[in-house]
Write a protein that holds these residues in place. Sequence first.
Motif, PDB file in Angstrom:
ATOM      1  N   SER A  93      47.429  24.783  38.606  1.00  0.00           N
ATOM      2  CA  SER A  93      46.907  25.937  37.861  1.00  0.00           C
ATOM      3  C   SER A  93      48.066  26.669  37.205  1.00  0.00           C
ATOM      4  CB  SER A  93      46.158  26.909  38.789  1.00  0.00           C
ATOM      5  OG  SER A  93      47.094  27.597  39.612  1.00  0.00           O
ATOM      6  N   CYS A  94      47.738  27.613  36.347  1.00  0.00           N
ATOM      7  CA  CYS A  94      48.804  28.428  35.746  1.00  0.00           C
ATOM      8  C   CYS A  94      49.305  29.446  36.765  1.00  0.00           C
ATOM      9  CB  CYS A  94      48.299  29.133  34.496  1.00  0.00           C
ATOM     10  SG  CYS A  94      49.583  30.035  33.628  1.00  0.00           S
ATOM     11  N   THR A  95      48.409  29.885  37.658  1.00  0.00           N
ATOM     12  CA  THR A  95      48.839  30.792  38.722  1.00  0.00           C
ATOM     13  C   THR A  95      49.955  30.106  39.513  1.00  0.00           C
ATOM     14  OG1 THR A  95      46.587  31.655  38.822  1.00  0.00           O
ATOM     15  CG2 THR A  95      48.006  32.151  40.698  1.00  0.00           C
ATOM     16  N   ASP A 190      54.068  33.215  29.552  1.00  0.00           N
ATOM     17  CA  ASP A 190      52.741  32.872  30.084  1.00  0.00           C
ATOM     18  C   ASP A 190      51.912  32.407  28.887  1.00  0.00           C
ATOM     19  OD1 ASP A 190      50.083  32.886  30.855  1.00  0.00           O
ATOM     20  OD2 ASP A 190      50.307  34.569  32.239  1.00  0.00           O
ATOM     21  N   ALA A 192      49.188  30.631  29.114  1.00  0.00           N
ATOM     22  CA  ALA A 192      47.881  30.201  29.645  1.00  0.00           C
ATOM     23  C   ALA A 192      46.826  30.142  28.541  1.00  0.00           C
ATOM     24  CB  ALA A 192      47.433  31.134  30.757  1.00  0.00           C
ATOM     25  N   GLN A 193      46.845  31.142  27.659  1.00  0.00           N
ATOM     26  CA  GLN A 193      45.772  31.233  26.656  1.00  0.00           C
ATOM     27  C   GLN A 193      46.196  30.707  25.285  1.00  0.00           C
ATOM     28  OE1 GLN A 193      43.931  35.088  26.460  1.00  0.00           O
ATOM     29  NE2 GLN A 193      43.721  35.274  28.675  1.00  0.00           N
ATOM     30  N   SER A 214      47.984  27.077  31.408  1.00  0.00           N
ATOM     31  CA  SER A 214      46.774  26.851  32.211  1.00  0.00           C
ATOM     32  C   SER A 214      45.949  25.747  31.575  1.00  0.00           C
ATOM     33  CB  SER A 214      45.938  28.132  32.270  1.00  0.00           C
ATOM     34  OG  SER A 214      44.699  27.859  32.903  1.00  0.00           O
ATOM     35  N   ASP A 216      42.817  25.385  32.898  1.00  0.00           N
ATOM     36  CA  ASP A 216      41.506  25.632  33.498  1.00  0.00           C
ATOM     37  C   ASP A 216      40.442  25.526  32.411  1.00  0.00           C
ATOM     38  OD1 ASP A 216      40.710  28.138  32.394  1.00  0.00           O
ATOM     39  OD2 ASP A 216      41.728  29.262  33.957  1.00  0.00           O
ATOM     40  N   LYS A 219      40.397  27.214  28.709  1.00  0.00           N
ATOM     41  CA  LYS A 219      41.596  27.280  27.887  1.00  0.00           C
ATOM     42  C   LYS A 219      41.577  26.288  26.710  1.00  0.00           C
ATOM     43  CE  LYS A 219      43.332  30.504  30.446  1.00  0.00           C
ATOM     44  NZ  LYS A 219      42.342  30.714  31.505  1.00  0.00           N
TER      45      LYS A 219
HETATM   46  C1  LIG Z   1      47.140  35.006  30.634  1.00  0.00           C
HETATM   47  C2  LIG Z   1      46.757  34.205  31.846  1.00  0.00           C
HETATM   48  N1  LIG Z   1      47.691  33.923  32.789  1.00  0.00           N
HETATM   49  C3  LIG Z   1      47.401  33.201  33.870  1.00  0.00           C
HETATM   50  C4  LIG Z   1      46.139  32.712  34.089  1.00  0.00           C
HETATM   51  C5  LIG Z   1      45.850  31.928  35.335  1.00  0.00           C
HETATM   52  O1  LIG Z   1      45.501  30.612  35.005  1.00  0.00           O
HETATM   53  P1  LIG Z   1      44.826  29.631  36.094  1.00  0.00           P
HETATM   54  O2  LIG Z   1      43.364  29.923  36.101  1.00  0.00           O
HETATM   55  O3  LIG Z   1      45.108  28.256  35.552  1.00  0.00           O
HETATM   56  O4  LIG Z   1      45.489  29.879  37.376  1.00  0.00           O
HETATM   57  C6  LIG Z   1      45.131  32.958  33.148  1.00  0.00           C
HETATM   58  C7  LIG Z   1      43.767  32.455  33.360  1.00  0.00           C
HETATM   59  O5  LIG Z   1      42.795  32.962  32.890  1.00  0.00           O
HETATM   60  C8  LIG Z   1      45.452  33.728  31.999  1.00  0.00           C
HETATM   61  O6  LIG Z   1      44.534  33.997  31.077  1.00  0.00           O
END
Ligand SMILES: Cc1ncc(COP(=O)(O)O)c(C=O)c1O
Length: 438
Positions: A93-95, A190, A192-193, A214, A216, A219
């Motif tokens: 995941s991005c987290t 970051d 992710a988006q 990310s 997920d 995305k």
């Molecule tokens: C800006 C941002 N950072 C981090 C994340 C976390 O991503 P993940 O769901 O892959 O852990 C998200 C997910 O919505 C996000 O929008």
Amino acid sequence: MSKLAIEGGEKAVRKLGPYTSKIHKEELEEVLDLWEYPAGVKNKLVAIIEKNAGRINGPHLFRYYNPRPSKVTEAENAFAKYIGAKHALAVNSCTSALIASLRALGIGMGDEVIVPAYTFFASAAVIVACNAIPVIADIDETLTLDPKDVARRITPRTKAIIVVHMRGMPARMDELMTIARERNIPVIEDVAQAAGGMYKGKMLGSIGTMGCFSFDYYKVLNSGEGGFITTNDPWLYTRAQSWHDCAACWRPNRFEAERREGELFCGENYRMSELQGAVALAQIRKAKKFLKGYRAAKKSIVKKLILPKGAQLQPVADSVGDTGICLVLFMPDVATTRRALAAMQAEGVPAGGIYDHKVKDWHIYVYWEHILDRKSVARDGLPWSGVPADQLPAYSTNMCPRSTDLLSRAIMIDIHWEFSAADCSAIAKGINKVMATI
Ligand SMILES: Cc1ncc(COP(=O)(O)O)c(C=O)c1O
């Protein structure tokens, strides 16, 4: 008793196996179900799979020690090439990507990390998960970090800046990188988006010290769940690998002493499975097509907009690099925003508000009570107990007024990469119809 094999006697166990893989045709049938093929198609596919079941062994879904070429490795190579970074590490995941990056940078108790007031909560939560202190900074009209506010909030304890390319739009990387470089502070992008987005010709995720993506479901590119870390720094890549796989399966010799101090420490397990890797690989190969669709649709809608005085198209730090996944308009005040939003929705425009003080949303710092109320997972009170109380940032719901003002006046229109010319015209017509009345 017969003679022991160790003394030259006959072996009791002459041969074991071969055995079939635990994962076999049944699992493939379940995967097929996810695609929702009509019953006729599925039955034909299942019949073919059944026919071949004796001849084909099941998959090896663990990326390491895989006798076949790993899809995760292939996805990493493809992603590194796409982003233009030396290294890409797949994670779940991005987290996870953000935590592994913070850990790779050595961030821990007492360190401060700057994060924007507008981002999904995960960007801030990961800092606390590393026992560090989030310092929340304002955004500007780009909906990304305001460089001036970042500079104001830097202290001797600042050990990283998390720059978020929010809603597919690049942050002001020139200014932010200058501020960071002058103070020798690493930047985590970051992304992710904003996978596929660019800033002044460079892919997002290749500009800062590390990039976190990310995959997920929601995305630009997705494998259901998943993520990637990108970096040009081989040492940070090594340390991120250590954190993401504490079993050290990634090392050339798993049990060897560390090759350099700082290579081994207690990490976690963020490994990507081969199932996610296979989907991610196909998505990466389709990235250019998606991006072309998003960008063309946004351009087509924007070109047709007729905005009255008082309404403003959101400025983008680099409109060429914008992924085009959404379009944001700022209204002159909150009452107009609400009226215009309801009117656009009634027209069928895929519009949404960003900040309404009555609607809880974890993309806005106001609702991050876990941080504002300094909540802790354990009795140790960390990370807050790791810093003298008078040196902790003063959190409050009105600490970033510029962010809440901008977000409360924003209307966001979602863009689909498959919008047709007619879709774009209809959406522009709907927006213009409403804008003519404000
Ligand atoms: C800006 C941002 N950072 C981090 C994340 C976390 O991503 P993940 O769901 O892959 O852990 C998200 C997910 O919505 C996000 O929008």
